[in-house]
Design a protein around this motif. Structure first.
Motif, PDB file in Angstrom:
ATOM      1  N   ARG A  19       1.026   6.718 -66.380  1.00 42.66           N
ATOM      2  CA  ARG A  19       1.329   7.240 -67.484  1.00 42.66           C
ATOM      3  C   ARG A  19       0.154   8.061 -68.355  1.00 42.66           C
ATOM      4  O   ARG A  19      -1.313   7.728 -68.199  1.00 42.66           O
ATOM      5  N   VAL A  20      -0.228   9.244 -69.422  1.00 39.63           N
ATOM      6  CA  VAL A  20      -1.110   9.843 -69.612  1.00 39.63           C
ATOM      7  C   VAL A  20      -0.967  10.097 -71.269  1.00 39.63           C
ATOM      8  O   VAL A  20       0.071  10.087 -71.531  1.00 39.63           O
ATOM      9  N   VAL A  21      -2.192   9.585 -72.005  1.00 35.28           N
ATOM     10  CA  VAL A  21      -1.714   9.171 -73.886  1.00 35.28           C
ATOM     11  C   VAL A  21      -2.899   9.983 -73.988  1.00 35.28           C
ATOM     12  O   VAL A  21      -4.047  10.148 -74.053  1.00 35.28           O
ATOM     13  N   VAL A  22      -2.015  11.732 -74.703  1.00 35.93           N
ATOM     14  CA  VAL A  22      -3.527  12.787 -74.767  1.00 35.93           C
ATOM     15  C   VAL A  22      -3.882  12.519 -76.097  1.00 35.93           C
ATOM     16  O   VAL A  22      -3.205  13.394 -76.505  1.00 35.93           O
ATOM     17  N   VAL A  23      -4.645  12.836 -76.425  1.00 36.74           N
ATOM     18  CA  VAL A  23      -5.377  12.476 -78.249  1.00 36.74           C
ATOM     19  C   VAL A  23      -5.406  13.672 -78.566  1.00 36.74           C
ATOM     20  O   VAL A  23      -7.213  13.807 -78.215  1.00 36.74           O
ATOM     21  N   ARG A  24      -5.317  13.953 -79.756  1.00 36.66           N
ATOM     22  CA  ARG A  24      -5.958  14.562 -80.345  1.00 36.66           C
ATOM     23  C   ARG A  24      -7.240  13.485 -81.402  1.00 36.66           C
ATOM     24  O   ARG A  24      -7.092  12.957 -82.140  1.00 36.66           O
ATOM     25  N   HIS A  25      -9.182  14.371 -81.753  1.00 37.52           N
ATOM     26  CA  HIS A  25      -9.996  13.847 -82.568  1.00 37.52           C
ATOM     27  C   HIS A  25      -8.967  13.518 -83.462  1.00 37.52           C
ATOM     28  O   HIS A  25      -8.587  14.631 -84.116  1.00 37.52           O
ATOM     29  N   ALA A  26      -9.834  12.854 -84.216  1.00 35.22           N
ATOM     30  CA  ALA A  26      -9.761  12.564 -85.841  1.00 35.22           C
ATOM     31  C   ALA A  26     -10.076  13.630 -86.646  1.00 35.22           C
ATOM     32  O   ALA A  26     -11.196  14.085 -86.169  1.00 35.22           O
ATOM     33  N   GLU A  27      -9.705  13.650 -88.227  1.00 37.14           N
ATOM     34  CA  GLU A  27     -10.466  15.178 -88.826  1.00 37.14           C
ATOM     35  C   GLU A  27     -12.054  14.717 -89.004  1.00 37.14           C
ATOM     36  O   GLU A  27     -12.307  13.769 -89.063  1.00 37.14           O
ATOM     37  N   VAL A 189       6.217  26.963 -77.985  1.00 29.99           N
ATOM     38  CA  VAL A 189       8.100  25.844 -78.163  1.00 29.99           C
ATOM     39  C   VAL A 189       7.021  24.459 -79.360  1.00 29.99           C
ATOM     40  O   VAL A 189       7.940  24.170 -80.164  1.00 29.99           O
ATOM     41  N   PHE A 190       5.779  24.557 -79.043  1.00 29.86           N
ATOM     42  CA  PHE A 190       5.768  22.804 -79.035  1.00 29.86           C
ATOM     43  C   PHE A 190       4.611  23.645 -80.323  1.00 29.86           C
ATOM     44  O   PHE A 190       3.483  24.827 -80.104  1.00 29.86           O
ATOM     45  N   ARG A 191       4.317  22.971 -81.182  1.00 26.44           N
ATOM     46  CA  ARG A 191       3.033  23.151 -82.350  1.00 26.44           C
ATOM     47  C   ARG A 191       1.888  22.686 -82.151  1.00 26.44           C
ATOM     48  O   ARG A 191       1.732  21.905 -81.303  1.00 26.44           O
ATOM     49  N   GLY A 192       0.632  22.661 -82.523  1.00 26.11           N
ATOM     50  CA  GLY A 192      -0.223  22.270 -82.709  1.00 26.11           C
ATOM     51  C   GLY A 192       0.060  20.407 -83.056  1.00 26.11           C
ATOM     52  O   GLY A 192       0.340  20.069 -83.838  1.00 26.11           O
ATOM     53  N   LEU A 193      -0.855  19.814 -82.496  1.00 23.55           N
ATOM     54  CA  LEU A 193      -1.225  18.491 -82.841  1.00 23.55           C
ATOM     55  C   LEU A 193      -2.030  18.303 -83.729  1.00 23.55           C
ATOM     56  O   LEU A 193      -2.944  18.818 -84.202  1.00 23.55           O
ATOM     57  N   ASP A 194      -1.314  17.394 -84.319  1.00 24.49           N
ATOM     58  CA  ASP A 194      -2.038  16.750 -85.714  1.00 24.49           C
ATOM     59  C   ASP A 194      -3.469  15.373 -85.278  1.00 24.49           C
ATOM     60  O   ASP A 194      -3.713  15.402 -84.292  1.00 24.49           O
ATOM     61  N   ASN A 195      -4.243  15.743 -86.606  1.00 24.37           N
ATOM     62  CA  ASN A 195      -5.548  14.662 -86.065  1.00 24.37           C
ATOM     63  C   ASN A 195      -5.751  13.685 -85.593  1.00 24.37           C
ATOM     64  O   ASN A 195      -4.503  12.707 -86.556  1.00 24.37           O
ATOM     65  N   CYS A 196      -6.077  12.770 -84.828  1.00 24.64           N
ATOM     66  CA  CYS A 196      -5.177  11.588 -84.424  1.00 24.64           C
ATOM     67  C   CYS A 196      -3.661  11.670 -83.976  1.00 24.64           C
ATOM     68  O   CYS A 196      -3.458  10.489 -84.161  1.00 24.64           O
ATOM     69  N   HIS A 197      -3.171  12.292 -83.605  1.00 26.46           N
ATOM     70  CA  HIS A 197      -1.817  11.872 -83.092  1.00 26.46           C
ATOM     71  C   HIS A 197      -2.189  12.621 -81.639  1.00 26.46           C
ATOM     72  O   HIS A 197      -2.779  13.245 -81.222  1.00 26.46           O
TER      73      HIS A 197
END
Length: 226
Positions: A19-27, A189-197
Motif C-alpha cells: 500500500r502507498v499513501v500519498v499525502v499533500r502537505h498541510a496548509e 476526473v479527480f479533483r485536487g487534494l486538499d491540504n493534509c489529505h
C-alpha cells in the motif's frame, strides 16, 4: 485421527497487499494568501499546524514501513509529525517537490491571471504549458515524481505500507503514473487534494492472473475539517 504423515501442513498467512499513501502537505501561509509557491520554501500556517496534529494519528495508523517526503519544508514538517508517532525517520527526496512555477513563484493568483493571460488560457484549454513561462510542465513533474514513487514501491515487502508526503500537483501526477492513468483523464476526473489529505493506492491482482496492478482505493481522504 489423522496420522502425522498425512496431516495437511498449515500454510503461512498471506501478508496482504502493498500500500502507498500519498499525502499533500498541510496548509502554508502562502496557501492561505493564494500565492503561487512552486519551489518556494514556505512555512506552515497556524491552521496548517492544526491540520498536521489532526491528520498525523490517522496516517500513523497505517503503520508505515517507511516515510518519504519532498525536501521542501512544508512537506518535511508534515512528514516529521507523522514520523514522530511511528518511530521512523523521514527520508527526503527532491523529486517529490511541487511543480516549478517559474516567473509565477511568489506572485498572487490574481496577479498571475492578469499578467500571464496567454499561459493561463493555454492551461484552461488543457494544454500542458510550462508553468510561469520558465517553469515545468505537468509531464516533467510526472516523470520525476513518478520515478520516485516507483522506486519507493520496489522497496516494500508484501503487506507493507509507505507514506509519501508531497504537494498538490506532484502527489496527483505521481499517483496517476503508478496506476497507469492518463494525466489528462486524471485532470478531468479527480479533483485536487486538499491540504493534509491523501490518496490511498493498493496493489491488487485479478483472480485469473498472477500479474498485480496498482489501484486507487481512496482519493482526497481525511475524515475531518480543521
Amino acid at each position: 485421527m489423522t496420522s502425522a504423515g498425512s496431516a495437511t501442513a498449515k500454510l503461512p498467512a498471506a501478508a496482504g497487499p502493498r500500500r502507498v499513501v500519498v499525502v499533500r502537505h498541510a496548509e502554508t501561509v502562502d496557501n492561505a494568501a493564494r500565492v503561487w509557491q512552486g519551489h518556494k520554501d514556505t512555512e506552515l500556517s497556524e491552521r496548517g499546524r492544526e491540520q498536521v496534529q489532526a491528520a498525523a494519528p490517522h496516517l500513523a495508523a497505517y503503520a508505515p514501513a517507511l516515510i518519504v517526503s519532498s525536501d521542501l519544508r512544508r512537506a518535511a514538517s508534515t512528514a516529521d509529525a507523522i514520523a514522530g508517532l511511528t518511530g521512523l525517520e523521514v527520508r527526503l527526496d527532491a523529486r517529490l517537490r511541487e511543480v516549478h512555477v517559474g516567473e509565477w513563484q511568489g506572485l498572487h493568483a490574481d496577479e498571475v491571471r492578469e499578467r500571464y493571460p496567454d499561459v493561463i488560457a493555454a492551461l484552461d484549454r488543457g494544454e500542458d504549458a510550462p508553468r510561469g513561462v520558465t517553469g515545468e510542465t505537468r509531464a516533467q513533474v510526472a516523470e520525476r515524481a513518478g520515478a520516485a514513487l516507483r522506486e519507493i514501491v520496489h522497496e516494500l515487502l508484501p503487506g507493507q505500507t509507505a507514506v509519501v508526503v508531497a504537494h498538490g500537483v506532484s502527489a496527483r501526477v505521481a499517483a496517476s503514473v503508478l496506476v497507469g492513468l492518463d494525466q489528462d483523464t486524471s485532470d478531468a476526473v479527480f479533483r485536487g487534494l486538499d491540504n493534509c489529505h491523501w490518496i490511498e493506492l493498493v496493489e491488487s491482482g485479478k483472480s485469473f492472473s498472477e500479474v498485480t496492478r496498482w489501484r486507487i482505493s481512496g482519493w482526497n481522504l481525511g475524515p475531518w475539517n480543521v
